[in-house]
Design an enzyme around this catalytic site. Structure first.
Site, mmCIF file in Angstrom:
data_model
loop_
_atom_site.group_PDB
_atom_site.id
_atom_site.type_symbol
_atom_site.label_atom_id
_atom_site.label_comp_id
_atom_site.label_asym_id
_atom_site.label_seq_id
_atom_site.Cartn_x
_atom_site.Cartn_y
_atom_site.Cartn_z
ATOM 1 N N ASP A 86 -11.263 64.407 71.131
ATOM 2 C CA ASP A 86 -10.072 63.595 71.395
ATOM 3 C C ASP A 86 -9.144 63.707 70.186
ATOM 4 O OD1 ASP A 86 -8.869 61.260 73.130
ATOM 5 O OD2 ASP A 86 -8.724 60.610 71.027
ATOM 6 N N ILE A 87 -7.830 63.924 70.462
ATOM 7 C CA ILE A 87 -6.840 64.031 69.390
ATOM 8 C C ILE A 87 -6.590 62.635 68.824
ATOM 9 C CG2 ILE A 87 -4.497 64.748 68.813
ATOM 10 C CD1 ILE A 87 -4.625 66.640 71.221
ATOM 11 N N GLU A 94 -5.414 63.467 76.202
ATOM 12 C CA GLU A 94 -5.622 64.225 74.981
ATOM 13 C C GLU A 94 -7.100 64.531 74.733
ATOM 14 O OE1 GLU A 94 -5.427 59.844 73.773
ATOM 15 O OE2 GLU A 94 -4.523 61.181 75.231
#
Length: 637
Positions: free
Chosen positions: A517-518, A560
């Site tokens: 996950d960003i 994301e």
């Protein structure tokens, strides 16, 4: 194949092949006769060479035997004269010149300047008193005997007398006998002395020793040993050394026919003499002699490298072992793909073998030369026949072309009509004047019309089916691919993960998933807008594809979040992969100088895991990474 060419070929074959078969049979018979005649000539040459070389070796063996018998008679004569000398020996001997003999620094008595006379050595083993000095002086009466016998026969290298108390009288003389023999040499302990005692020589006759390397450097020698008795007491032994090199001059003949070579072996297979021309062939480098400073202190014997039965070459070893043991007189030996004829004759006095070796190619050279000339003539004849065939084939082909043109031209016209149909050209019927071909053209014209109609219908049907298939493939790809990143979407990831879980369960193979996950992606969207946010997602997708294996599946799980399916690797390897990707993203991805990072959670497949349970554990690990400060990798427990 064109019809015209088929007609030409059939015509040429019908004429040429029978003639070719007949000529080939004649050429084959010609060469067969050549080879048969050559084989007979080679067999005859082998027989003649065998007989001639056998006669030569037998003559050489007899000549050696005569020389050895002469030396044996010399030994008997020396024995009788020395025994008579001992029987007539006076009890007291008066002599004037005591300076004839001197004591060496090592204690042995010797004759320092023998000149043209014999050398004397007296060991100090038993002590040297006046009686032994007188015995040394008295032994000068032996000098004319041993000197005369040595000079009368050129094959004799030296003659000598050895008394039981180690007195040596030797001719030709050596000046350094005390150095060579030492101060206390015991003649009775020497290997040859047993040939003289009563136990080993009850008949008290001269006997021959085995061949050995002379300690004084004369090469190979053989000795005729004769015991000397006086009043039933063994006073010593007389010896006559024969230089085998002198005997070999009668055997090693460089002018043997067919370039044959000679060698001489004793009973044990030791090389006594050898023609240098076959040294390399047998793999031996025979020397003329050796120096042994410890003469009479050890047994002096020939070395292994002079023995054909102990050679490194097993084939030569085996051949001569059987050849000598079986008493064969002729045999064939192969060395380095060359065959040699080997013949032998036995020397009766010593049991030696005189051997002749000849390369069989030398025997067959004349027959092979005749064969080569005859074969050349045959090839010249074959060349002439080939030239004749070339002219004949040219004429036959020309006649065949004329015949085939008359037959094939109408059919070729019809063949061109079929080409017009394929290219879409208008079909034009041409009258040929041949009923069968004209009727065939009319039928062909009707068939062409029907074929064009059916082909058009078929093309339309195929085009419609292909359009439908392409549409279905496109819809399926769109349904499984994320439009922004071109990665697999969540639906496709579910299918792939289910398949990999099934494979891992069946084959008990490792499987790991990485959920990434960003970090702070919402801030990126809020601050820079969705366009730059999409570019960040696209760039992360590219980095994930670059740093994963071809067997790994990378997909967008949602927003994301990204999911990596890694079959065949354990949890530790998956952790290393996630850490590598995390580092790459943190070092390479920025938005207006703001560093972009990502967090990762890892879960390894466990027995009875499902898609939901496996991803759920990875999600919990991802949550731990977020809670621990982000830009981290966590592993599910």
């Amino acid at each position: 194949m064109p019809l015209s060419k088929l007609i030409q070929r059939s015509y040429v074959r019908s004429v040429l092949i029978p003639l070719l078969i007949v000529e080939s049979a004649l050429v084959g018979m010609y060469f067969t006769v050549i080879f048969l005649i050559t084989d007979q000539q080679m067999a005859l040459a082998l027989t003649q060479a065998t007989e001639n070389l056998k006669t030569i070796t037998q003559q050489q063996a007899r000549l050696l035997d005569v020389n050895l018998q002469e030396v044996s008679r010399n030994a008997s004569q020396l024995q009788r004269q020395l025994e008579y000398l001992y029987q007539q020996r006076p009890k007291e001997v008066s002599f004037q010149d005591l300076n004839t003999y001197q004591f060496h620094s090592n204690g042995a008595l010797y004759r320092p300047a023998p000149g043209d006379g014999s050398a004397l050595y007296y060991s100090s083993l038993h002590g040297i008193d006046d009686s032994r000095i007188k015995k040394a002086h008295w032994s000068e009466q032996m000098e004319p005997l041993i000197k005369g016998i040595t000079q009368i026969n050129p094959v004799i290298a030296q003659s000598y007398f050895n008394s039981w108390d180690s007195m040596v009288r030797l001719y030709p003389p050596l000046n350094n006998l005390p150095v060579l023999l030492g101060p206390v040499m015991d003649i009775r302990q020497q290997p040859f002395y047993y040939l003289a005692d009563v136990q080993h020589n009850p008949e008290k006759i001269p006997v021959w020793t085995d061949a050995y390397l002379d300690p004084f450097g004369m090469g190979w020698i053989i000795t005729a040993m004769a015991p000397i008795y006086a009043s039933q007491k063994l006073e010593g032994v007389a010896g006559i050394d024969v230089a085998i090199s002198k005997l070999a001059e009668q055997v090693i003949d460089h002018d043997l026919p067919w370039q044959a070579s000679s060698l001489m072996l004793d009973q044990q297979g030791n090389i006594l003499a050898i023609d240098p021309d076959i040294n390399a062939t047998l793999g031996v480098d025979v020397i003329a002699g050796q120096d042994f400073t410890d003469l009479m202190k050890k047994s002096v014997d020939r070395k292994d490298e002079f023995n054909l039965l102990s050679f490194r070459s097993s084939s030569i070893n085996l051949f001569f072992s059987e050849f000598l043991n079986n008493g064969q007189q002729s045999e064939s030996l192969e060395i380095d793909n060359r065959k040699y004829l080997v013949l032998s004759a036995r020397v009766d006095s010593t049991g030696w073998q005189v051997i002749a070796m000849v390369d069989e190619s030398n025997l067959f050279s004349e027959a092979l030369a005749v064969e080569a000339r005859t074969i050349r003539i045959g090839f010249i004849a074959i060349g002439a026949l080939l030239l004749l065939y070339i002219v004949f084939i040219y004429a036959a082909k020309k006649r065949a072309r004329q015949l085939s043109a008359k037959i094939a031209r109408p059919i070729q016209s019809l063949s061109r009509l079929t080409s017009d149909i394929e290219t879409g050209h208008e079909f034009r019927l041409e009258t040929t004047g041949i009923n069968e071909i004209d009727q065939l053209q009319e039928n062909f014209q009707l068939m062409t019309v029907q074929l064009n109609e059916r082909q058009q219908h078929l093309l339309e049907s195929k085009l419609e089916g292909r359009v439908q298939q392409e549409r279905a493939n496109l819809m399926k790809q769109l349904s499984e691919t994320d439009s922004l990143t071109s990665l697999s979407n969540r639906r496709k990831l579910d299918d792939i993960l289910a398949s990999e879980i099934g494979r891992a369960s069946r084959y008990d193979s490792p499987l790991s998933v990485i959920l990434g996950d960003i970090d702070h992606f919402k801030r990126v969207n809020d601050k820079f807008g969705h366009i730059k946010g999409d570019k960040v997602i696209t760039r992360v997708a590219e980095l994930l594809k670059q740093h994963t294996r071809d067997t790994d599946t990378v997909g967008r799980w949602g927003g994301e979040e990204f999911l990596l399916i890694c079959p065949g690797i354990e949890q530790n390897s998956a952790t290393e992969l996630a850490e590598k990707i995390r580092t790459v993203i943190a070092s390479e991805l920025k938005v207006d100088k703001i560093k972009i990072t990502a967090s990762f959670g890892i879960a390894a497949y466990k027995h009875q895991d499902t898609v939901d349970s496996l991803v759920s554990r990875a999600d919990k690990a991802l949550y731990n990474s977020k809670q621990s400060g982000r830009n981290q990798v966590s592993v599910a427990r």
